[in-house]
Design a protein around this motif. Structure first.
Motif, PDB file in Angstrom:
ATOM      1  N   ASN A  94      -0.115   8.747  -5.227  1.00  0.00           N
ATOM      2  CA  ASN A  94       0.214   9.040  -3.821  1.00  0.00           C
ATOM      3  C   ASN A  94       1.652   9.046  -3.566  1.00  0.00           C
ATOM      4  OD1 ASN A  94      -2.439   9.577  -3.338  1.00  0.00           O
ATOM      5  ND2 ASN A  94      -2.885   7.365  -2.851  1.00  0.00           N
ATOM      6  N   HIS A  95       2.479   8.157  -4.348  1.00  0.00           N
ATOM      7  CA  HIS A  95       3.920   7.988  -3.997  1.00  0.00           C
ATOM      8  C   HIS A  95       4.890   8.013  -5.142  1.00  0.00           C
ATOM      9  CE1 HIS A  95       2.623   6.670   0.115  1.00  0.00           C
ATOM     10  NE2 HIS A  95       1.796   5.860  -0.477  1.00  0.00           N
TER      11      HIS A  95
ATOM     12  N   PHE B  30       3.107  -3.310  -1.781  1.00  0.00           N
ATOM     13  CA  PHE B  30       1.535  -2.821  -1.422  1.00  0.00           C
ATOM     14  C   PHE B  30       0.774  -3.927  -1.927  1.00  0.00           C
ATOM     15  CE2 PHE B  30       2.262  -0.334  -5.151  1.00  0.00           C
ATOM     16  CZ  PHE B  30       1.125  -0.536  -5.998  1.00  0.00           C
TER      17      PHE B  30
ATOM     18  N   ARG C   2      -5.648   0.954  -9.163  1.00  0.00           N
ATOM     19  CA  ARG C   2      -5.044   0.890  -7.981  1.00  0.00           C
ATOM     20  C   ARG C   2      -3.386   0.969  -8.149  1.00  0.00           C
ATOM     21  NH1 ARG C   2      -3.046   1.805  -4.147  1.00  0.00           N
ATOM     22  NH2 ARG C   2      -2.607   0.704  -1.978  1.00  0.00           N
TER      23      ARG C   2
ATOM     24  N   HIS D 101      -0.002   3.865   4.067  1.00  0.00           N
ATOM     25  CA  HIS D 101      -0.901   3.187   2.976  1.00  0.00           C
ATOM     26  C   HIS D 101      -2.013   3.719   2.848  1.00  0.00           C
ATOM     27  CE1 HIS D 101      -1.746  -0.176   0.689  1.00  0.00           C
ATOM     28  NE2 HIS D 101      -2.701  -0.489   1.480  1.00  0.00           N
ATOM     29  N   ASP D 102      -2.823   3.734   1.687  1.00  0.00           N
ATOM     30  CA  ASP D 102      -4.082   4.152   1.492  1.00  0.00           C
ATOM     31  C   ASP D 102      -4.894   3.080   1.765  1.00  0.00           C
ATOM     32  OD1 ASP D 102      -5.811   4.689  -1.367  1.00  0.00           O
ATOM     33  OD2 ASP D 102      -6.061   5.861   0.301  1.00  0.00           O
TER      34      ASP D 102
ATOM     35  N   GLU E  73      -1.546   4.549  -6.654  1.00  0.00           N
ATOM     36  CA  GLU E  73      -0.269   4.411  -5.624  1.00  0.00           C
ATOM     37  C   GLU E  73       0.939   5.341  -6.466  1.00  0.00           C
ATOM     38  OE1 GLU E  73       1.834   2.670  -2.581  1.00  0.00           O
ATOM     39  OE2 GLU E  73      -0.214   2.638  -2.993  1.00  0.00           O
TER      40      GLU E  73
END
Length: 163
Positions: free
Chosen positions: A158-159, A56, A151, A2-3, A155
């Motif tokens: 990143n994913h 998240f 946000r 998780h960031d 996400e």
């Protein structure tokens, strides 16, 4: 992983893989999954129904904002809210086959004047090329939406395999 920059887990957020019957996401979202399967054309096929989920959360303006991504075949659902299991609106966006970088949106559930879910769905559809369902259940604070979108886009960057 998780960031952790500018966010943290609020409550029970996590990620995992699950089949339709294994997910505890509340009655409204469970019914929505059946509708989405019909709309995505997976009903009546011999294909295995496998749904992937990704959760998240982050804190904004002293409120915990939860994100829930339910990945389907060539589409996905994003639920955003501060109160778990609240489904007050639902929008869908799909890219045009004829015009590049154009996504059509419509409100399926909720107040037609609230365009926050439409806006997010349209941006995600353009970015991913998939059909996107979005439910945005946030307080009426004007600063929330840009931060929530930022946000969510972080996400996605990143994913990307979770969307």
């Amino acid at each position: 992983m998780h960031d952790m920059i500018g966010s943290h887990f609020c409550g029970a957020a996590g990620q995992g893989r699950a089949r339709r019957g294994d997910i505890d996401i509340g009655g409204s979202l469970h019914k929505l999954m059946s509708l989405m399967e019909i709309m995505s054309g997976n009903v009546g096929t011999n294909a295995t129904c496998q749904l992937n989920e990704h959760r998240f959360s982050t804190t904004m303006f002293e409120k915990c904002v939860h994100f829930y991504v339910l990945q389907l075949h060539e589409s996905f659902l994003v639920w955003i809210g501060t109160v778990p299991h609240e489904l007050t609106n639902l929008s869908v966006a799909i890219n045009s086959k004829f015009e590049k970088n154009t996504a059509s949106t419509t409100t399926l559930l909720g107040d037609m004047a609230d365009l926050s879910a439409n806006s997010i769905a349209q941006r995600l559809a353009k970015k991913t090329g998939k059909q996107v369902f979005v439910s945005c259940n946030l307080p009426a604070v004007g600063e929330f939406l840009p931060l929530v979108e930022a946000r969510l886009m972080t996400e996605l960057k990143n994913h990307p395999d979770k969307f």
